[in-house]
Design an enzyme around this catalytic site. Structure first.
Site, PDB file in Angstrom:
ATOM      1  N   CYS B  86       0.836  -1.203   0.000  1.00 24.60           N
ATOM      2  CA  CYS B  86       0.000   0.000   0.000  1.00 24.60           C
ATOM      3  C   CYS B  86       0.873   1.257   0.000  1.00 24.60           C
ATOM      4  CB  CYS B  86      -0.974  -0.048   1.182  1.00 24.60           C
ATOM      5  SG  CYS B  86      -2.361   1.067   1.000  1.00 24.60           S
ATOM      6  N   HIS B 203      -3.440  -5.689   1.221  1.00 26.33           N
ATOM      7  CA  HIS B 203      -2.711  -5.880   2.484  1.00 26.33           C
ATOM      8  C   HIS B 203      -2.649  -7.346   2.900  1.00 26.33           C
ATOM      9  CE1 HIS B 203      -2.402  -1.641   3.931  1.00 26.33           C
ATOM     10  NE2 HIS B 203      -3.424  -1.473   3.119  1.00 26.33           N
ATOM     11  N   GLU B 205      -0.824  -8.649   5.112  1.00 26.84           N
ATOM     12  CA  GLU B 205      -0.632  -8.754   6.574  1.00 26.84           C
ATOM     13  C   GLU B 205      -1.952  -8.624   7.334  1.00 26.84           C
ATOM     14  OE1 GLU B 205      -0.426  -6.085   4.920  1.00 26.84           O
ATOM     15  OE2 GLU B 205      -0.795  -4.313   6.143  1.00 26.84           O
TER      16      GLU B 205
END
Lengths: 80, 233
Positions: B86, B203, B205
């Site tokens: 990002c 994302h 994560e």
């Protein structure tokens, strides 16, 4: 000696400017139909403190390294 | 593996990345402050999501001049693995480690939701644990994720196989409806020509446990772990 430089940054031709398109649509909705398109951009005013003889090349450097992204944007500099 | 997560002023996904590596994967993780010039022997550097320097000027434009970025660039140029997520992707394009630019979403809105992305290759350090064209469900959260590059250059990028992830529908079809931001060719993630630097808007994560809605992001992080273990043998 110039005291101030104004830097204008705009998207290159052919790069879509969603903000400009949206502003243009709003103008049309408001009844201002005489404008064919809108391109947005931004400007920076740099006050020059002095102490640099090659201010022109320093300005070019600042514009291409930080103030604009050469992949998508053009800039031009006006000095007062 | 030892993962360094860079914290810029305004980063806000650094703890998510840290937690994914440390608590979910059980690997070593450490925060690297933007003013630091020491990568502390890390095998993977993550530039996390967020709004570094308030996204002033252009997203990522100021973060790239942080002291730590000189070291990250040197690390990448010597073959070290770097992953920008990002805002981290925006920093990587601004500093020139990745080509192209990330522009304002075509519809001008901030998009925060799950999307599907398709792994275009499985022979890379970042996708070795994926199946060819596997569809991963991973969230996005950005206002400037509209990937842009000029026509001739995008062709070269495609020819080089540098496009790693494309936005798609649940069946893996790359359609304009599945494109959340107007990115050219539905591009959601690319890597450099050498294959050691990845930038992606989604994302991974944030998708590391079923309770979060998906654990597909682990496939990307586990690919890196696998690649690194291979390297050290």
């Amino acid at each position: 000696m110039s005291k101030k430089a104004t830097v204008y940054v705009r998207l290159k031709d052919g790069v879509l400017d969603p903000q400009g398109v949206t502003i243009h649509k709003a103008l049309n909705q408001m009844g201002y139909s005489e404008f064919a398109s809108v391109r947005s951009g931004r400007f920076f005013e740099l006050e020059i403190a002095g102490g640099s003889e090659d201010i022109d090349s320093r300005l070019q450097e600042v514009c291409s390294r930080l103030l604009s992204n050469p992949v998508i944007e053009n800039f031009h500099i006006e000095k007062e | 593996m030892k993962v360094g997560v860079v914290t810029f002023p305004g980063s806000n996904c650094d703890y998510d990345a840290y937690a994914a590596i440390r608590h979910v994967m059980g690997e070593q993780a450490t925060f690297l402050w933007h003013q630091s010039t020491d990568l502390e022997g890390c095998d993977l550097i993550i530039l996390p999501g967020g709004f570094s320097y308030g996204d002033y000027l252009r997203a990522g434009a100021i973060a790239r001049f942080s002291p730590i970025m000189d070291k990250v660039v040197m690390f990448a140029n010597s073959g070290g693995l770097v992953m920008g997520i990002c805002n981290g992707f925006q920093v990587l394009t601004e500093c020139g480690l990745l080509p192209g630019a990330l522009m304002r979403n075509r519809h001008l809105r901030f998009s925060c939701r799950y999307v599907s992305i398709r792994a275009e290759r499985t022979d890379t350090a970042f996708t070795g644990r994926c199946r060819q064209h596997e569809v991963l469900r991973i969230p996005i959260a950005h206002g400037e994720g509209n990937y842009f590059y000029h026509d001739d250059q995008i062709r070269r990028l495609e020819d080089n196989g540098q496009v790693l992830f494309r936005y798609c529908d649940a069946e893996g079809q790359v359609t304009s409806e599945a494109n959340p931001n107007g990115s050219i060719n539905n591009i959601g993630g690319i890597m450099n020509a050498e294959g050691n630097v990845l930038g992606m808007m989604p994302h991974p994560e944030r998708a590391v446990e079923p309770i979060l809605g998906s654990d597909d992001g682990l496939k990307i992080l586990e690919s890196v772990r696998h690649a690194l273990s291979y390297q050290s043998v």
